[in-house]
Design a protein around this motif. Structure first.
Motif, mmCIF file in Angstrom:
data_model
loop_
_atom_site.group_PDB
_atom_site.id
_atom_site.type_symbol
_atom_site.label_atom_id
_atom_site.label_comp_id
_atom_site.label_asym_id
_atom_site.label_seq_id
_atom_site.Cartn_x
_atom_site.Cartn_y
_atom_site.Cartn_z
ATOM 1 N N HIS A 1 0.778 -12.661 -8.689
ATOM 2 C CA HIS A 1 -0.072 -12.103 -9.014
ATOM 3 C C HIS A 1 -0.394 -10.075 -8.806
ATOM 4 O O HIS A 1 0.116 -10.047 -7.374
ATOM 5 C CB HIS A 1 -1.699 -12.701 -8.437
ATOM 6 N N GLU A 2 -0.345 -9.278 -9.520
ATOM 7 C CA GLU A 2 -0.347 -7.589 -9.832
ATOM 8 C C GLU A 2 -0.789 -7.146 -8.642
ATOM 9 O O GLU A 2 -1.165 -6.699 -8.003
ATOM 10 C CB GLU A 2 -0.355 -7.342 -11.331
ATOM 11 N N ARG A 3 -2.432 -7.199 -9.098
ATOM 12 C CA ARG A 3 -3.553 -7.646 -7.541
ATOM 13 C C ARG A 3 -3.020 -7.741 -6.192
ATOM 14 O O ARG A 3 -2.642 -6.488 -5.218
ATOM 15 C CB ARG A 3 -4.450 -7.984 -7.961
ATOM 16 N N SER A 4 -2.411 -8.414 -5.878
ATOM 17 C CA SER A 4 -2.018 -8.822 -4.827
ATOM 18 C C SER A 4 -0.275 -8.213 -4.788
ATOM 19 O O SER A 4 -0.283 -7.954 -3.191
ATOM 20 C CB SER A 4 -1.440 -10.640 -4.337
ATOM 21 N N SER A 5 0.728 -8.027 -5.453
ATOM 22 C CA SER A 5 1.322 -7.273 -5.384
ATOM 23 C C SER A 5 1.952 -5.785 -4.911
ATOM 24 O O SER A 5 2.125 -5.337 -3.877
ATOM 25 C CB SER A 5 2.807 -7.265 -6.789
ATOM 26 N N VAL A 6 0.581 -5.545 -5.524
ATOM 27 C CA VAL A 6 -0.236 -3.759 -5.572
ATOM 28 C C VAL A 6 -0.498 -3.241 -3.678
ATOM 29 O O VAL A 6 0.185 -2.595 -2.929
ATOM 30 C CB VAL A 6 -1.414 -3.306 -5.908
ATOM 31 N N GLY A 7 -1.203 -3.944 -3.175
ATOM 32 C CA GLY A 7 -1.733 -4.576 -2.111
ATOM 33 C C GLY A 7 -0.993 -4.505 -1.033
ATOM 34 O O GLY A 7 -0.534 -4.148 0.273
ATOM 35 N N LEU B 1 2.751 -3.914 -1.423
ATOM 36 C CA LEU B 1 3.731 -2.434 -1.615
ATOM 37 C C LEU B 1 2.868 -1.805 -0.966
ATOM 38 O O LEU B 1 2.997 -0.810 -0.131
ATOM 39 C CB LEU B 1 3.881 -2.581 -2.726
ATOM 40 N N ALA B 2 1.268 -1.259 -0.996
ATOM 41 C CA ALA B 2 1.040 -0.604 -0.519
ATOM 42 C C ALA B 2 0.746 -0.603 1.004
ATOM 43 O O ALA B 2 1.214 0.289 1.450
ATOM 44 C CB ALA B 2 -0.529 -0.376 -0.936
ATOM 45 N N GLU B 3 1.024 -1.403 1.586
ATOM 46 C CA GLU B 3 0.764 -2.260 2.828
ATOM 47 C C GLU B 3 2.144 -1.863 3.300
ATOM 48 O O GLU B 3 2.287 -1.072 4.670
ATOM 49 C CB GLU B 3 0.463 -3.433 3.268
ATOM 50 N N ALA C 1 -1.398 4.943 -6.036
ATOM 51 C CA ALA C 1 -2.243 5.760 -7.148
ATOM 52 C C ALA C 1 -3.594 5.367 -4.880
ATOM 53 O O ALA C 1 -4.242 5.882 -4.991
ATOM 54 C CB ALA C 1 -2.713 5.734 -8.010
ATOM 55 N N GLN C 2 -3.364 3.947 -4.797
ATOM 56 C CA GLN C 2 -4.006 3.802 -3.949
ATOM 57 C C GLN C 2 -4.009 4.711 -2.237
ATOM 58 O O GLN C 2 -4.735 5.107 -1.924
ATOM 59 C CB GLN C 2 -3.806 2.001 -3.614
ATOM 60 N N LEU C 3 -2.723 4.799 -1.802
ATOM 61 C CA LEU C 3 -2.208 5.425 -0.962
ATOM 62 C C LEU C 3 -2.669 6.623 -1.017
ATOM 63 O O LEU C 3 -3.591 7.453 -0.161
ATOM 64 C CB LEU C 3 -0.921 5.424 -0.398
ATOM 65 N N ALA C 4 -2.382 6.979 -2.339
ATOM 66 C CA ALA C 4 -3.534 8.840 -2.369
ATOM 67 C C ALA C 4 -5.034 8.688 -2.359
ATOM 68 O O ALA C 4 -4.999 9.950 -1.899
ATOM 69 C CB ALA C 4 -3.071 9.062 -3.793
ATOM 70 N N ALA C 5 -5.805 7.609 -2.779
ATOM 71 C CA ALA C 5 -7.132 7.884 -2.462
ATOM 72 C C ALA C 5 -7.120 7.905 -1.484
ATOM 73 O O ALA C 5 -8.781 8.165 -1.242
ATOM 74 C CB ALA C 5 -7.659 6.393 -3.709
#
Length: 478
Positions: free
Chosen positions: A2-8, A10-12, A49-53
Motif C-alpha cells: 500500500h502506498e501509505r505504508s511504503s511512504v512510512g 521509506l521515511a523511516e 516531504a514527511q522528513l521536511a515537515a
C-alpha cells in the motif's frame, strides 16, 4: 505494498541514515532513491516531504534534499501555575462554570493500540469510506474555476440547494447555511439560542459531544428520558414547565446511543410542546445517510413538519463519508437564521471553498448512490453479526433495541457492574468499548456500554471482538 505504508517505511529508512550526512549535506537524488529502494517517484517525494515537515531535511527545487541544521536546544519549561487562578477566576461569577470535559468525545476519536478491536469508534472503517470517490471529487473540485477563491459566507448556492432538497418540505436554499460538520453546527446553534447559565433540555442518554458543547458554553443540560419511541412527550412538557428552558436538542432518527426513532404519534406532540413553551428544537439529523438495507421508508426530518420556525435543523455528510470530510448544514427560518449566520461568520468566516466544491462533486457523481447502497448493506450485515454474537456469547448483556440505521448497539450491563472496570478489562483483552456514563447528563439509571459495528474491518472482527469482551466480562462479573 500500500502506498501509505511504503511512504512510512521509506521515511523511516531515510531517517535512520541521516547521521551519515553532515548538516547541510546533500542526500542522494530522487532517481537514486527510486532505484535503490525500488519504489515509485511519488513515494520518494512524499517520504522526503514527511522528513521536511519534521524539520530533518530541507528540499530545494532543482537542487535536491539536504540534511537540515540541528535544532536549537529546547528552552526549559516556565512556571505555568498562575494559569490555575486565571482560568478559574471567572467561574465565581458564572451561573454555570464553563468546564470543558472532552473525555466522552475522545473515547470515540482516539484510535486504540494496534491489534485492539475498535468497538468504540464513531466513524466508518476505511474499507467502507468512499476514498476513491472523495479523492476524485477533490481533484475535480480543485480544477473548478474560482475553486480557491472566497466563497459566499452562507455557502455556495448549489450545495445549499442540495441540502435543502435533502431536508425536504418547504425548506429552501435561502434557509440553509453550510457548516464545518455537525459538531460545529451544533455549537453554533446552542450559542445562538441560549445565553450562558441557561438550561437546555437534552435527551437522556445522549451524545457526549453535545453535552460537552453545552457545558463549554456555560449551559446547564437537563435530561429528558428516551425510550424506544424517542423522547417521552409528557416528560418533555414537564421539563419545559419546571426549567423555563427555551431549547431542546434531540436526534429523532436513530438516536445516539439508543438507536431510537421518534414515533409518528410523538412527532406532532413534540413540536406542539416546544411551540407552546416558546422554545426551539435543535434537530440533529446526523445519521440519516447510514440507513440499513432492511429499514424501509424513513420518517421525514422534523423540520419538514414545522411551519412556525420552531426547528433548527442540523445535518452532515461526515458520518457517511470520512471523519475528515467535515461538511454539514444548519437550516432555519425566521429571525433566528440571521443570528445563526452572524455567529457562524464570527467564529469561522466560512467553510473552505475547495471542500464545498468537493462535496458538490461527490454527491453529484454516480459513485455517491452506489456508496450509500454498499454501506447500507454492510451495516445491516455487521449489525446482525454483532446482535447475534451478543445473544450467544454474552446473554448477560441486554440489548433492548436493535436499530435499522446508524452504527451502534447500546447494551445494558447487569445491575451493579463497574463500568470503568469492564472498559479497562476489555482493553486488556484486546477490545475497546465506550462506557455508558458520559452519555448521561445526570445520574445514570443503569450501567451501559456503547458498541460500534462500523469502525471495524468486518463481521469476523466483530465476532472475535465479542469473544474478547466475554473474557473481560468473566473477570468483572465474578
Amino acid at each position: 505494498m500500500h502506498e501509505r505504508s511504503s511512504v512510512g517505511e521509506l521515511a523511516e529508512r531515510l531517517r535512520e541514515e541521516l547521521d551519515r550526512y553532515s548538516p547541510g549535506g546533500k542526500l542522494p537524488s530522487s532517481r537514486a532513491l527510486v532505484e535503490r529502494f525500488r519504489v515509485s517517484p511519488v513515494t520518494v517525494s512524499r517520504a522526503l516531504a514527511q522528513l521536511a515537515a519534521e524539520g530533518l531535511v530541507v528540499t530545494r527545487p532543482g537542487a535536491g534534499a539536504f540534511r537540515a541544521e540541528p535544532r536549537a536546544a529546547a528552552q526549559p519549561a516556565g512556571d505555568t501555575s498562575w494559569q490555575a487562578l486565571a482560568l478559574s477566576a471567572d467561574s465565581a461569577t458564572e451561573l454555570v462554570p464553563r468546564a470543558v470535559d472532552a473525555s466522552g468525545v475522545l473515547v470515540t476519536l482516539s484510535a486504540p493500540p494496534p491489534g485492539v478491536v475498535e468497538f468504540n469508534g464513531g466513524y466508518l472503517h476505511p474499507s467502507l469510506q468512499p476514498e476513491r470517490a472523495m479523492a476524485a471529487a477533490l481533484a475535480r473540485a480543485g480544477r473548478r474555476p474560482g475553486a480557491w477563491g472566497r466563497p459566499p459566507v452562507d455557502g455556495i448556492p448549489e450545495l445549499r440547494e442540495w441540502f435543502a432538497r435533502g431536508i425536504g418540505g418547504a425548506i429552501t436554499a435561502a434557509e440553509v447555511l453550510i457548516a464545518s460538520g455537525g459538531q460545529s453546527a451544533l455549537a453554533t446553534a446552542l450559542r445562538a439560542l441560549a445565553p450562558p447559565g441557561a438550561p437546555v433540555l437534552v435527551e437522556s442518554p445522549t451524545y457526549p459531544g453535545m453535552l460537552a458543547i453545552a457545558r463549554a458554553a456555560g449551559l446547564r443540560p437537563v435530561p429528558v428520558p428516551v425510550d424506544t419511541d424517542g423522547v417521552r412527550p409528557e416528560l418533555l412538557a414537564e421539563a419545559f414547565r419546571a426549567t423555563g428552558a427555551r431549547v431542546f436538542v434531540c436526534q429523532p432518527l436513530f438516536q445516539n446511543p439508543t438507536g431510537a426513532v421518534l414515533s409518528a404519534q410523538r412527532r406532532p406532540e413534540v413540536l406542539r410542546i416546544a411551540r407552546e413553551a416558546g422554545a426551539f428544537i435543535v434537530e440533529d439529523d446526523f445519521v440519516r445517510r447510514l440507513v440499513h438495507e432492511d429499514a424501509g421508508p424513513l420518517p421525514r426530518p422534523l423540520a419538514t413538519d414545522d411551519h412556525d420556525g420552531v426547528v433548527v435543523h442540523v445535518s452532515s455528510l461526515t458520518k457517511a463519508t470520512s471523519p475528515s470530510f467535515r461538511i454539514g448544514c444548519l437550516a432555519a427560518r425566521g429571525p433566528v437564521l440571521e443570528r445563526l449566520r452572524a455567529i457562524q461568520v464570527v467564529d469561522h468566516f466560512f467553510v473552505p471553498r475547495p471542500l464545498q466544491e468537493a462535496a458538490l462533486e461527490l454527491v453529484g457523481s454516480p459513485a455517491w448512490p452506489r456508496h450509500l447502497r454498499t454501506v447500507s448493506a454492510h451495516l445491516k450485515m455487521r449489525r446482525d453479526t454483532m446482535a447475534a454474537a451478543l445473544r450467544t456469547t454474552l446473554p448477560e448483556l441486554t440489548v433492548g433495541h436493535v436499530p435499522s440505521g446508524g452504527c451502534l448497539l447500546w447494551p445494558r450491563l447487569p445491575d451493579g457492574t463497574d463500568e470503568a472496570a469492564l472498559v479497562a478489562g476489555a482493553l486488556r483483552a484486546g477490545v475497546a468499548v465506550a462506557p455508558g456514563r458520559p452519555y448521561f447528563s445526570a445520574e445514570p439509571p443503569a450501567p451501559y456500554i456503547r458498541l460500534s459495528f462500523a469502525a471495524v474491518a468486518g463481521p469476523a472482527e466483530i465476532t472475535g471482538g465479542i469473544r474478547r469482551l466475554r473474557t473481560a466480562c468473566d473477570e468483572v462479573f465474578e
